[in-house]
Design a protein around this motif. Structure first.
Motif, mmCIF file in Angstrom:
data_model
loop_
_atom_site.group_PDB
_atom_site.id
_atom_site.type_symbol
_atom_site.label_atom_id
_atom_site.label_comp_id
_atom_site.label_asym_id
_atom_site.label_seq_id
_atom_site.Cartn_x
_atom_site.Cartn_y
_atom_site.Cartn_z
ATOM 1 N N PRO A 39 0.809 -1.232 0.000
ATOM 2 C CA PRO A 39 0.000 0.000 0.000
ATOM 3 C C PRO A 39 0.837 1.274 0.000
ATOM 4 O O PRO A 39 0.450 2.264 -0.626
ATOM 5 C CB PRO A 39 -0.817 -0.120 1.294
ATOM 6 C CG PRO A 39 -0.838 -1.578 1.610
ATOM 7 C CD PRO A 39 0.484 -2.112 1.132
ATOM 8 N N LYS A 40 1.982 1.242 0.678
ATOM 9 C CA LYS A 40 2.822 2.445 0.725
ATOM 10 C C LYS A 40 3.396 2.765 -0.645
ATOM 11 O O LYS A 40 3.359 3.919 -1.099
ATOM 12 C CB LYS A 40 3.950 2.253 1.741
ATOM 13 C CG LYS A 40 4.798 3.504 1.934
ATOM 14 C CD LYS A 40 5.723 3.365 3.130
ATOM 15 C CE LYS A 40 6.475 4.671 3.389
ATOM 16 N NZ LYS A 40 7.295 4.602 4.621
ATOM 17 N N PHE A 41 3.948 1.757 -1.342
ATOM 18 C CA PHE A 41 4.511 1.984 -2.673
ATOM 19 C C PHE A 41 3.426 2.393 -3.670
ATOM 20 O O PHE A 41 3.595 3.363 -4.427
ATOM 21 C CB PHE A 41 5.229 0.733 -3.175
ATOM 22 C CG PHE A 41 6.651 0.602 -2.715
ATOM 23 C CD1 PHE A 41 7.663 1.347 -3.303
ATOM 24 C CD2 PHE A 41 6.989 -0.275 -1.691
ATOM 25 C CE1 PHE A 41 8.983 1.218 -2.897
ATOM 26 C CE2 PHE A 41 8.302 -0.414 -1.273
ATOM 27 C CZ PHE A 41 9.307 0.339 -1.872
ATOM 28 N N LEU A 42 2.331 1.648 -3.697
ATOM 29 C CA LEU A 42 1.268 1.969 -4.652
ATOM 30 C C LEU A 42 0.654 3.332 -4.349
ATOM 31 O O LEU A 42 0.281 4.072 -5.267
ATOM 32 C CB LEU A 42 0.203 0.878 -4.649
ATOM 33 C CG LEU A 42 0.638 -0.473 -5.234
ATOM 34 C CD1 LEU A 42 -0.491 -1.491 -5.126
ATOM 35 C CD2 LEU A 42 1.078 -0.333 -6.691
ATOM 36 N N GLY A 43 0.558 3.673 -3.071
ATOM 37 C CA GLY A 43 0.050 4.995 -2.706
ATOM 38 C C GLY A 43 0.967 6.105 -3.193
ATOM 39 O O GLY A 43 0.504 7.168 -3.636
ATOM 40 N N TYR A 44 2.274 5.850 -3.144
ATOM 41 C CA TYR A 44 3.229 6.839 -3.643
ATOM 42 C C TYR A 44 3.055 7.047 -5.144
ATOM 43 O O TYR A 44 2.992 8.190 -5.630
ATOM 44 C CB TYR A 44 4.655 6.383 -3.346
ATOM 45 C CG TYR A 44 5.703 7.173 -4.087
ATOM 46 C CD1 TYR A 44 5.993 8.486 -3.735
ATOM 47 C CD2 TYR A 44 6.398 6.612 -5.158
ATOM 48 C CE1 TYR A 44 6.951 9.222 -4.420
ATOM 49 C CE2 TYR A 44 7.355 7.341 -5.853
ATOM 50 C CZ TYR A 44 7.623 8.637 -5.484
ATOM 51 O OH TYR A 44 8.562 9.365 -6.171
ATOM 52 N N PHE A 45 2.957 5.959 -5.901
ATOM 53 C CA PHE A 45 2.794 6.098 -7.346
ATOM 54 C C PHE A 45 1.425 6.687 -7.696
ATOM 55 O O PHE A 45 1.303 7.422 -8.684
ATOM 56 C CB PHE A 45 3.008 4.750 -8.031
ATOM 57 C CG PHE A 45 4.440 4.293 -8.013
ATOM 58 C CD1 PHE A 45 5.418 5.019 -8.674
ATOM 59 C CD2 PHE A 45 4.824 3.157 -7.317
ATOM 60 C CE1 PHE A 45 6.749 4.625 -8.653
ATOM 61 C CE2 PHE A 45 6.147 2.747 -7.289
ATOM 62 C CZ PHE A 45 7.116 3.481 -7.951
ATOM 63 N N GLU A 46 0.431 6.391 -6.890
ATOM 64 C CA GLU A 46 -0.883 7.002 -7.098
ATOM 65 C C GLU A 46 -0.782 8.518 -6.992
ATOM 66 O O GLU A 46 -1.305 9.261 -7.828
ATOM 67 C CB GLU A 46 -1.864 6.463 -6.054
ATOM 68 C CG GLU A 46 -3.274 7.038 -6.120
ATOM 69 C CD GLU A 46 -4.086 6.509 -7.283
ATOM 70 O OE1 GLU A 46 -5.206 7.017 -7.483
ATOM 71 O OE2 GLU A 46 -3.606 5.596 -7.990
ATOM 72 N N ARG A 47 -0.080 8.993 -5.977
ATOM 73 C CA ARG A 47 0.081 10.438 -5.796
ATOM 74 C C ARG A 47 0.956 11.026 -6.893
ATOM 75 O O ARG A 47 0.733 12.154 -7.343
ATOM 76 C CB ARG A 47 0.680 10.732 -4.420
ATOM 77 C CG ARG A 47 -0.226 10.349 -3.260
ATOM 78 C CD ARG A 47 0.286 10.889 -1.935
ATOM 79 N NE ARG A 47 1.636 10.411 -1.611
ATOM 80 C CZ ARG A 47 1.900 9.250 -1.020
ATOM 81 N NH1 ARG A 47 0.899 8.422 -0.704
ATOM 82 N NH2 ARG A 47 3.143 8.914 -0.731
#
Length: 250
Positions: A155-163
């Motif tokens: 979730p942390k990595f995907l959240g970063y790329f989402e942002r």
């Protein structure tokens, strides 16, 4: 370009990577395929034509002036380049898969390096203790590592790329207003996670719709789609980075 660059650019690139897995070489293959760039996947050629595992051993033994640690490596004329992110940046700069301005190029490289960190953490879910031991010899540790990965790190990595996508030019890409090599790499990670952790990835992508949409958009690009439907695309399997073990994906 210098005359040496022109000479090397006229020859098909030679990708040196393991012949039976996607692995880190797949990030390079996607750049080459999307860019319509001529290349030879050397180790997948017949041994009598200089391919197979002998091709890998040969280039690792002939390190020359710029030794590489491991494959993937890319031969471009007299140049031999290693490290996945380094190869991708080299190709993208030469072949228009990254914006021309300096800020965008460094931003793309920053994102690519983060992708590779993500890839390493995904790999370590099934080999948390030692890469020299079989998965079956470290299953309990793998369960603990995978639990932390799917609950915290994914979730942390995907959240970063989402942002990162949302902070861009509102074009739905990571860098600038059109696709770049980093989008291809993020696509590969998403599809790899969907293979390895289908349940956890589905949950995470509900919170990262920009990432999910980017992956679909990359997959629909003509050159990428043709590659994915060809024999050149090696299927995901339990020898690569992304491996599916149902006990790791409750």
């Amino acid at each position: 370009m210098t005359s040496a660059d022109e000479s090397s650019a006229q020859q098909p690139y030679e990708l040196i990577y393991w012949p039976s897995i996607q692995g880190r070489g797949e990030f390079v293959r996607l750049v080459l395929e999307e860019g319509g760039i001529p290349y030879e996947d050397v180790a997948r050629q017949p041994e009598e034509e200089g391919g197979g595992m002998n091709a890998i051993q040969e280039i690792l033994g002939d390190i020359g002036q710029t030794p590489g640690f491991a494959v993937p490596m890319l031969r471009a004329g007299d140049l031999v380049i290693s490290q996945t992110a380094n190869i991708c940046l080299f190709l993208a700069t030469r072949h228009g898969l990254v914006p021309d301005d300096e800020a965008s190029r460094w931003h793309a490289n920053q994102l690519q390096l983060t992708v590779m960190d993500f890839v390493t953490e995904a790999h370590d879910t099934h080999h948390p203790i030692s890469v020299a031991d079989y998965y079956e010899d470290q299953k309990e540790a793998a369960k603990r590592r995978a639990k932390a990965f799917i609950e915290l790190r994914m979730p942390k990595f995907l959240g970063y790329f989402e942002r990162a996508i949302d902070a861009g030019a509102r074009a739905g890409w990571l860098v600038g207003e059109q696709r770049s090599y980093v989008d291809l790499s993020l696509f590969q990670v998403v599809r790899g996670l969907e293979y390895a952790f289908p349940n956890a990835t589905a949950r995470c992508l509900e919170e990262a719709p920009n990432v999910a949409a980017l992956a679909d958009r990359v997959e629909a690009r003509p050159n990428v789609a043709a590659y994915l439907n060809s024999e050149r695309r090696i299927p995901f399997n339990e020898d690569g980075i992304f491996r599916h073990y149902s006990e790791l994906d409750p």
